[in-house]
Scaffold this motif. Structure first.
Motif, PDB file in Angstrom:
ATOM      1  N   TYR A 121       0.841  -1.208   0.000  1.00 43.09           N
ATOM      2  CA  TYR A 121       0.000   0.000   0.000  1.00 43.09           C
ATOM      3  C   TYR A 121       0.869   1.247   0.000  1.00 43.09           C
ATOM      4  CZ  TYR A 121      -3.101   3.585   2.067  1.00 43.09           C
ATOM      5  OH  TYR A 121      -3.792   4.733   2.336  1.00 43.09           O
ATOM      6  N   PRO A 251      -3.417   8.586   5.231  1.00 45.59           N
ATOM      7  CA  PRO A 251      -3.848   7.731   6.335  1.00 45.59           C
ATOM      8  C   PRO A 251      -3.797   6.269   5.924  1.00 45.59           C
ATOM      9  CG  PRO A 251      -5.752   8.576   5.182  1.00 45.59           C
ATOM     10  CD  PRO A 251      -4.552   9.220   4.541  1.00 45.59           C
ATOM     11  N   GLY A 252      -3.867   5.409   6.897  1.00 43.54           N
ATOM     12  CA  GLY A 252      -3.876   3.984   6.593  1.00 43.54           C
ATOM     13  C   GLY A 252      -4.539   3.219   7.709  1.00 43.54           C
ATOM     14  N   ASN A 253      -4.777   1.959   7.461  1.00 41.51           N
ATOM     15  CA  ASN A 253      -5.392   1.102   8.469  1.00 41.51           C
ATOM     16  C   ASN A 253      -4.581   1.164   9.760  1.00 41.51           C
ATOM     17  OD1 ASN A 253      -7.151   0.416   6.476  1.00 41.51           O
ATOM     18  ND2 ASN A 253      -6.457  -1.705   6.261  1.00 41.51           N
ATOM     19  N   LEU A 272      -4.827  15.470   5.748  1.00 35.73           N
ATOM     20  CA  LEU A 272      -5.070  14.113   5.256  1.00 35.73           C
ATOM     21  C   LEU A 272      -5.070  14.116   3.728  1.00 35.73           C
ATOM     22  CD1 LEU A 272      -7.648  11.609   6.658  1.00 35.73           C
ATOM     23  CD2 LEU A 272      -7.463  11.984   4.196  1.00 35.73           C
TER      24      LEU A 272
ATOM     25  N   TYR B 121     -11.113  -5.613   7.821  1.00 30.51           N
ATOM     26  CA  TYR B 121     -10.555  -4.560   8.675  1.00 30.51           C
ATOM     27  C   TYR B 121     -11.669  -3.821   9.410  1.00 30.51           C
ATOM     28  CZ  TYR B 121      -8.477   0.075   9.673  1.00 30.51           C
ATOM     29  OH  TYR B 121      -8.072   1.238  10.264  1.00 30.51           O
ATOM     30  N   VAL B 250     -12.453   6.086  12.239  1.00 31.41           N
ATOM     31  CA  VAL B 250     -11.273   5.229  12.129  1.00 31.41           C
ATOM     32  C   VAL B 250     -10.736   5.362  10.704  1.00 31.41           C
ATOM     33  CG1 VAL B 250     -10.440   2.859  12.217  1.00 31.41           C
ATOM     34  CG2 VAL B 250     -12.174   3.633  13.846  1.00 31.41           C
ATOM     35  N   PRO B 251      -9.513   5.854  10.531  1.00 33.34           N
ATOM     36  CA  PRO B 251      -8.993   6.040   9.175  1.00 33.34           C
ATOM     37  C   PRO B 251      -8.694   4.688   8.538  1.00 33.34           C
ATOM     38  CG  PRO B 251      -7.221   6.320  10.740  1.00 33.34           C
ATOM     39  CD  PRO B 251      -8.483   6.114  11.554  1.00 33.34           C
ATOM     40  N   GLY B 252      -8.505   4.702   7.252  1.00 33.39           N
ATOM     41  CA  GLY B 252      -8.170   3.466   6.560  1.00 33.39           C
ATOM     42  C   GLY B 252      -7.456   3.772   5.263  1.00 33.39           C
ATOM     43  N   ASN B 253      -6.940   2.721   4.667  1.00 31.04           N
ATOM     44  CA  ASN B 253      -6.239   2.882   3.400  1.00 31.04           C
ATOM     45  C   ASN B 253      -7.139   3.586   2.388  1.00 31.04           C
ATOM     46  OD1 ASN B 253      -4.199   1.497   4.597  1.00 31.04           O
ATOM     47  ND2 ASN B 253      -4.423  -0.359   3.362  1.00 31.04           N
ATOM     48  N   VAL B 254      -6.589   4.587   1.711  1.00 32.43           N
ATOM     49  CA  VAL B 254      -7.420   5.354   0.789  1.00 32.43           C
ATOM     50  C   VAL B 254      -7.801   4.537  -0.438  1.00 32.43           C
ATOM     51  CG1 VAL B 254      -6.405   7.510   1.596  1.00 32.43           C
ATOM     52  CG2 VAL B 254      -5.501   6.432  -0.469  1.00 32.43           C
ATOM     53  N   THR B 255      -7.147   3.410  -0.630  1.00 31.09           N
ATOM     54  CA  THR B 255      -7.488   2.522  -1.735  1.00 31.09           C
ATOM     55  C   THR B 255      -8.705   1.651  -1.413  1.00 31.09           C
ATOM     56  OG1 THR B 255      -5.776   1.088  -0.815  1.00 31.09           O
ATOM     57  CG2 THR B 255      -5.182   2.374  -2.733  1.00 31.09           C
ATOM     58  N   TRP B 260     -13.457   5.881   2.433  1.00 30.11           N
ATOM     59  CA  TRP B 260     -13.798   7.216   1.962  1.00 30.11           C
ATOM     60  C   TRP B 260     -14.551   7.999   3.034  1.00 30.11           C
ATOM     61  CZ3 TRP B 260     -17.836  10.465   1.158  1.00 30.11           C
ATOM     62  CH2 TRP B 260     -17.554  11.604   0.379  1.00 30.11           C
ATOM     63  N   ASN B 263     -12.291   8.812   6.254  1.00 32.08           N
ATOM     64  CA  ASN B 263     -11.201   9.726   5.895  1.00 32.08           C
ATOM     65  C   ASN B 263     -11.745  11.120   5.573  1.00 32.08           C
ATOM     66  OD1 ASN B 263      -9.305   7.734   6.265  1.00 32.08           O
ATOM     67  ND2 ASN B 263      -9.048   7.267   4.087  1.00 32.08           N
TER      68      ASN B 263
END
Lengths: 406, 406
Positions: A121, A251-253, A272, B121, B250-255, B260, B263
């Motif tokens: 990622y 940002p990421g998991n 962000l 996740y 809770v943030p997460g991978n933007v992919t 969405w 974030n």
């Protein structure tokens, strides 16, 4: 040559050297001074000796010869090619050794930093964002390290963009070695490799944090992709804050250790970043104007402004539009300053008035303009909101990126 | 019964019903009013008829009988068990149908919301955070929907905690059916199931957004885990903002498309959540005091405050410490308000003074206290920073969670 001689003088740091030059009025007067005058100026004996006896100048001549042999230039503090951004630092280096395109140092860029052990990622995001930003004319600054740095340089190259590596070693010593080919590609594409360390300096751990302040110092902002809890990236981000640079973070998991750095920075106020637009919108207006003046780049203006129907806009309106952000109101003074002397303020007001009128007819361009006229009024927030959605959809579809960034 | 009768009166919404009660002075006087008086008060004919002829009361009696048959209570707007948080809403329901533990409605809680199609996740984070928060006595509010809602309820149960599902259907109609067993477990664990819709109301799309405002309205804050671009979660988050509730994400991978929502909320100012502490620190001081008063829960105080050596603190200091946040200074007024009448302000100042003195001796507890004394002074920022690191390491090691949350 004289700045280089100062840089190579034992017992003399860059800060003290600059104060010395100020004391003597110019670097020339400093080198014309006698040993006694030098010692009277508070120089340590070893430094005064080296300067007074001409030893420092000899070292400088040798160094220039070594640099020339390696195809490198020496760019001194008072050289027009010396990056203006760097001069804002507390302790800018006296000289930079440069291989490649010296002009690129004066161009606006973003630093891209992160862990040497990224996840897929992290690699993907570094390549993607570097590619998207470089495609729009921003220089990508990084440190050539394994991991995120390497992915950032590569991403810029895949957009045929310019990228600069700042070394913690001598400018001819590539570390890690495996990136030698990458450096060749960077140079071939009009990028550069720079270092403040003398020729022949080998990789030493203490030099990398020193190097990091140059990476952030040369940039408008620093983008952090992945970084674990204890990391050099953290130092670079702190440097950036002290240097008054914007800090951006992807940002990421939270279950990914490498997301700790960016997520924590976001908690602390970093912006962000999900797509390149999130950085683009924060660029100073004059930088955005430099990168997309008119003509060839104009189609990209349309890309930036998600819902905006370019065909409906006059050339004046297009210029104004290039200064707007998608989810924040822009003060009219900023627009007027950004466009003078190309457009008079009455031209600008006239364009805004037309846009405000169009808004009644539901022209989206008009609604975007209304952010300036009405500030954060409700109807405009709605548009900002829609704009953001649209921005994200595009990014998912990759419709906007050069094909090479996908 | 009379409130329920109002709720079941055709052509009469909750807002109008409340204004009518105000007009007549009490719900009793309203029901004592003649048909003419009712019509004079501006009621629609159909509503006045239903009230004046006693039809509304008949409906209410039938409804109570149906509720009783299904083991449900009716909690009216003026019932002491009616959630005080809900009364702050613009349009609180006149009655709530409740199955399970009515008392839980008065307890502080967090809403947990997100997509019906989470990634692993999202499921993992929902279960984990719900478990960690429920283990500390917070009620977890959600909507029993598939995906994140279900994971949230489950997480609370795995901590043997209390969780409340707000239905968009009649309180005896479980939707989706597959969650029937989950509902049994929730009720067995002292949780509840509530609805504002009459018994027998079947799942209808228009009822779920109405239900969502109750989920956020009952909570101190709303935690968004995963949500795609167009989603009901977005509506709940907007409700939360309008209702002046904290929004956590809770943030997460933007992919990940599901990142969405969170974030974007973080971009817009929602608080980034990596561990339960990120929510805990934002709770109002009086809520934190309620949840960990003394005795049994006291060991948790030590867990919250990362580097703090509990053994060194007096009971007064412990109480004060429970009010501090790890990475933000706390105003002394807030502490004094939170602890009165248990501690006099002179007790508090004395404890702070001792703490300030300890700080000289590098006692960590003292350094934490200094945040209040010195505000954002450098030495204190360092501690806040360390505290955060520590918080994250713990979370990685899961050392703090009840074993069931891992």
């Amino acid at each position: 040559m004289q700045w280089l001689a100062l840089a190579l003088t034992p017992g003399l740091g860059p800060g003290k050297a600059r104060r010395l030059v100020e004391f003597f009025g110019s670097v020339q007067s400093l080198f014309a001074a006698s040993l006694t005058e030098l010692e009277a100026a508070g120089l340590r004996a070893v430094s005064a000796q080296s300067l007074g006896t001409g030893r420092s100048m000899e070292l400088a001549h040798d160094e220039v010869a070594k640099a020339a042999a390696a195809g490198a230039y020496v760019v001194a503090y008072d050289d027009p090619a010396y990056p203006t951004e760097l001069k804002q630092l507390y302790d800018p280096p006296l000289v930079l050794f440069v291989r490649g395109n010296v002009e690129v140092l004066a161009q606006p860029g973003i630093a891209l930093v992160g862990t040497r052990h990224p996840t897929p990622y992290g690699v993907g995001m570094a390549e993607r964002l570097a590619c998207d930003l470089a495609a729009r004319g921003l220089v990508i600054f990084s440190g050539l390290a394994r991991g995120v740095d390497t992915a950032g340089h590569r991403g810029a190259l895949s957009a045929k963009g310019k990228t600069v590596a700042v070394f913690g070693t001598g400018v001819e010593i590539i570390y890690p070695r495996e990136n030698a080919k990458l450096v060749d590609q960077m140079l071939a594409m009009g990028g550069a490799v720079i270092s403040e360390f003398p020729m022949g300096t080998f990789a030493a751990p203490q030099n990398f944090p020193i190097r990091n302040r140059i990476i952030s110092g040369m940039s408008i902002g620093v983008l952090v992709i992945e970084a674990a809890e204890y990391s050099g990236t953290r130092i670079t981000a702190r440097c950036a804050l002290e240097q008054n640079r914007d800090v951006f973070a992807v940002p990421g998991n939270v279950t990914n250790k490498n997301s700790w750095g960016p997520n924590t920075l976001i908690k602390q106020g970093a912006k962000l970043v999900a797509t390149w637009e999130d950085i683009w919108e924060e660029l100073p207006p004059q930088v955005r104007l430099t990168l997309m003046p008119e003509g060839a780049n104009e189609s990209q203006t349309g890309q930036t402004a998600s819902l905006f129907q370019e065909a409906e806009l006059s050339p004046h309106e297009k210029k104004i539009f290039a200064l707007l952000k998608a989810d924040e109101s822009t003060h009219i003074d900023e627009i007027v300053e950004g466009l003078e002397p190309d457009l008079s303020s009455s031209d600008i007001f006239a364009a805004l008035f037309r846009a405000g009128t169009k808004r009644q007819g539901e022209a989206v361009a008009g609604e975007e303009f209304c952010k300036m006229l009405l500030g954060a009024a409700d109807s405009c927030e709605l548009i900002a909101f829609r704009g953001q959605n649209a921005g994200f959809s595009k990014s998912e579809g990759l419709g906007e990126s050069p094909p090479s960034c996908a």
